[in-house]
Enzyme design. Structure first.
Site, short mmCIF file in Angstrom:
data_model
loop_
_atom_site.label_atom_id
_atom_site.label_comp_id
_atom_site.label_asym_id
_atom_site.label_seq_id
_atom_site.Cartn_x
_atom_site.Cartn_y
_atom_site.Cartn_z
N ASP A 34 23.95 24.19 6.29
CA ASP A 34 23.76 23.84 4.74
C ASP A 34 24.08 25.19 3.59
OD1 ASP A 34 22.58 22.37 2.39
OD2 ASP A 34 20.40 23.04 3.78
N HIS A 53 20.39 24.51 10.19
CA HIS A 53 20.84 24.85 9.22
C HIS A 53 21.38 25.69 8.78
CE1 HIS A 53 19.59 20.67 6.89
NE2 HIS A 53 20.24 20.24 7.53
N ASP A 93 17.89 31.44 -1.76
CA ASP A 93 18.81 30.37 -0.76
C ASP A 93 20.09 29.89 -1.69
OD1 ASP A 93 18.90 28.44 0.78
OD2 ASP A 93 17.43 26.87 -0.44
N GLU A 111 12.23 19.99 7.95
CA GLU A 111 13.13 21.54 7.21
C GLU A 111 11.54 21.97 6.17
OE1 GLU A 111 16.18 20.79 5.57
OE2 GLU A 111 16.69 22.78 5.18
N HIS A 150 15.77 29.12 4.28
CA HIS A 150 14.68 29.06 3.54
C HIS A 150 13.38 30.53 4.26
CE1 HIS A 150 15.58 25.34 3.08
NE2 HIS A 150 16.46 25.11 2.57
N ASP A 153 22.73 29.08 -0.81
CA ASP A 153 24.02 28.31 0.19
C ASP A 153 25.19 28.69 0.33
OD1 ASP A 153 21.62 26.26 1.16
OD2 ASP A 153 20.76 26.24 -0.91
N LYS A 159 10.34 24.80 3.62
CA LYS A 159 11.81 26.71 3.16
C LYS A 159 10.36 27.43 2.39
CE LYS A 159 14.45 26.24 -1.05
NZ LYS A 159 15.33 24.56 -1.43
N ASP A 182 16.23 25.99 8.47
CA ASP A 182 17.10 26.77 7.19
C ASP A 182 17.56 28.46 7.44
OD1 ASP A 182 18.65 27.30 4.86
OD2 ASP A 182 18.70 24.89 4.08
N TRP A 229 13.48 16.86 4.69
CA TRP A 229 12.84 17.83 3.84
C TRP A 229 12.93 17.45 2.44
CZ3 TRP A 229 15.59 19.13 -1.27
CH2 TRP A 229 14.86 20.04 -2.06
C1 LIG Z 1 20.94 19.14 0.75
C2 LIG Z 1 20.26 19.40 1.70
O1 LIG Z 1 19.25 18.06 2.09
C3 LIG Z 1 19.13 21.10 1.41
O2 LIG Z 1 19.98 21.90 1.53
C4 LIG Z 1 18.00 20.49 2.17
O3 LIG Z 1 18.20 20.67 3.55
C5 LIG Z 1 17.20 22.20 1.95
O4 LIG Z 1 18.25 22.97 2.60
C6 LIG Z 1 16.59 22.53 0.83
O5 LIG Z 1 17.18 23.55 -0.18
MN LIG Z 2 18.85 22.70 4.36
#
Ligand SMILES: C[C@H](O)[C@H](O)[C@@H](O)C(=O)CO
Ligand SMILES: [Mn+2]
Length: 412
Positions: free
Chosen positions: A320, A280, A288, A220, A256, A290, A222, A253, A179
């Protein structure tokens, strides 16, 4: 309710709880190391770039060393039923040396492999394309400066080598997920050249083929990040095309995409174009963000798609999220268990009956069944699973989580 009564209740719907429990026990979840220390890592910092990702909060107990992180992980795994994996980022090296990103070697991660062997865990890996001065422009593999691109290509090549050696040592393929945060804060006038540069860099980085029994490449996408609101070079369309043409895994993810997109709906479409998928699993809130995953509709639908579409064998389930406002170990435990609970519910659904109703256009029966089975005693089956696996459930889980947190709260 006793487990035997719950088993009988599911049997009434034609579902065998024993089959579901056996399947659940075989599904590894790749837990992400970065929840334990707020994505800080263990190298001397050389840049300000956060890559547009951000852990917020100041709950006490952040792991500051590899040993602290491993202790926290060991505790967390002991609260999670089954055998799982650890997803390591390259910035979590464990060494007295201070290699730059283009100098990392397997030896810098060997303590993690020894530990994983000891714990019976699989490993996954990620090159770290952020938190470095050469990423401060929010451009890495697509940077217009060839020198900067070459620096990151070297980092990526070394990460793939390290991942392959980890896979060889552990006898289980390591997913190496790429990523990059590359993008633009304001509207770019040229989106084509950065994407061509990213593709060329990825091609160079992945030119060496590795044994798939040791290492699997994943990419990955985004939608946007902080500081790259206008354009992300590695968009979904970019990587969907790249993974399809080049034969890599595609990482989806859940944070994303546009907030109203249903990421679960993408699985079956993507699975027709790529052999394997990396997830993810995350919980975006407005962006995003998380957040720790809940047992909510998004996760339940993800698990349903994995089971209903028969994708468990070719999907690698990674997590994630990173929340620094709560106990970090509790975050891991709650999030990972929620993923497992969602899978258990999906494994306990009467799929043949539901699919038959749908194929007969009998949407009324489909709706009655999906709504009636919501009342089945899932909690009893989950408690039985935890019991068989020797981990707590219910109130005793809460006291174990609090007790561990109390022991790490004094960390400076
Ligand atoms: C830390 C990770 O690599 C990161 O979260 C990545 O996977 C991501 O989702 C960035 O938004
Ligand atoms: Mn991710």
């Amino acid at each position: 309710m006793s487990y035997d009564s719950a088993k009988a209740a599911f049997a009434d719907w034609g579902v065998d709880t024993e089959t579901a429990l056996s399947k659940l026990a075989e599904i590894p979840i790749s837990m992400h190391c970065w929840q334990g220390d707020d994505v800080v890592g263990f190298e001397a910092k050389t840049g300000n770039s956060g890559g547009g990702i951000q852990a917020t909060g100041n709950h006490p107990g952040r792991a500051r060393t590899p040993d602290e992180l491993r202790a926290d992980l060991e505790f967390s795994y002991s609260m999670i039923p089954g055998k799982h994996r650890l997803n390591l980022h390259a910035c979590y090296l464990d060494t007295d040396q201070n290699p730059d990103r283009d100098e990392i070697e397997y030896s810098h991660f060997a303590p993690w492999v020894d530990w994983a062997t000891d714990q019976g865990l699989g490993l996954d890996f990620n090159p770290t394309f952020f938190a470095h001065e050469k990423a401060d422009d929010n451009l890495t593999l697509s940077h217009p400066d060839q020198g900067i691109r070459e620096f990151w290509i070297e980092h990526g090549k070394r990460s793939r080598d390290i991942a392959a050696q980890m896979g060889a040592a552990l006898g289980s393929p390591v997913v190496n997920n790429i990523w990059v945060p590359d993008g633009y804060k304001d509207t770019p006038v040229d989106r084509m050249e950065p994407r061509q540069r990213l593709e060329n860099s990825l091609d160079t980085m992945m030119a060496t083929k590795h044994d798939k029994a040791q290492m699997l490449d994943a990419v990955e996408s985004k939608l946007f990040g902080i500081g790259v609101e206008a354009c992300t070079v590695g968009s979904h369309e970019f990587y969907m095309g790249y993974a399809t043409r080049k034969g890599t895994l595609l990482c989806l993810d859940m944070g994303h995409f546009h907030p109203t997109e249903n990421v679960a709906d993408k699985l079956s479409s993507v699975a027709l174009s790529v052999d394997e998928i990396l997830l993810h699993v995350s919980r975006p809130m407005r962006w995003d963000s998380d957040h720790v995953i809940l047992l909510d509709d998004a996760i339940l639908q993800m698990a349903q798609e994995l089971v209903s579409a028969g994708l468990l064998d070719r999907t690698h389930i990674g997590l994630d999220f990173f929340d620094a406002t709560i106990s970090r170990t509790a975050a891991w435990v709650i999030g990972t268990r929620n993923m497992q609970k969602a899978l258990l519910r999906a494994l306990l659904a009467p799929w043949d009956r539901l699919k038959s109703a749908e194929n007969n256009l009998d949407y009324t029966s489909r709706l009655v069944v999906t709504e009636e089975i919501k009342d089945l005693p899932y909690a009893t089956v989950w408690a039985e699973f935890c019991d068989r696996m020797g981990v707590p459930s219910g109130q005793s889980l809460i006291s174990d989580l609090h007790q561990y947190q109390a022991g790490v709260s004094g960390r400076g």
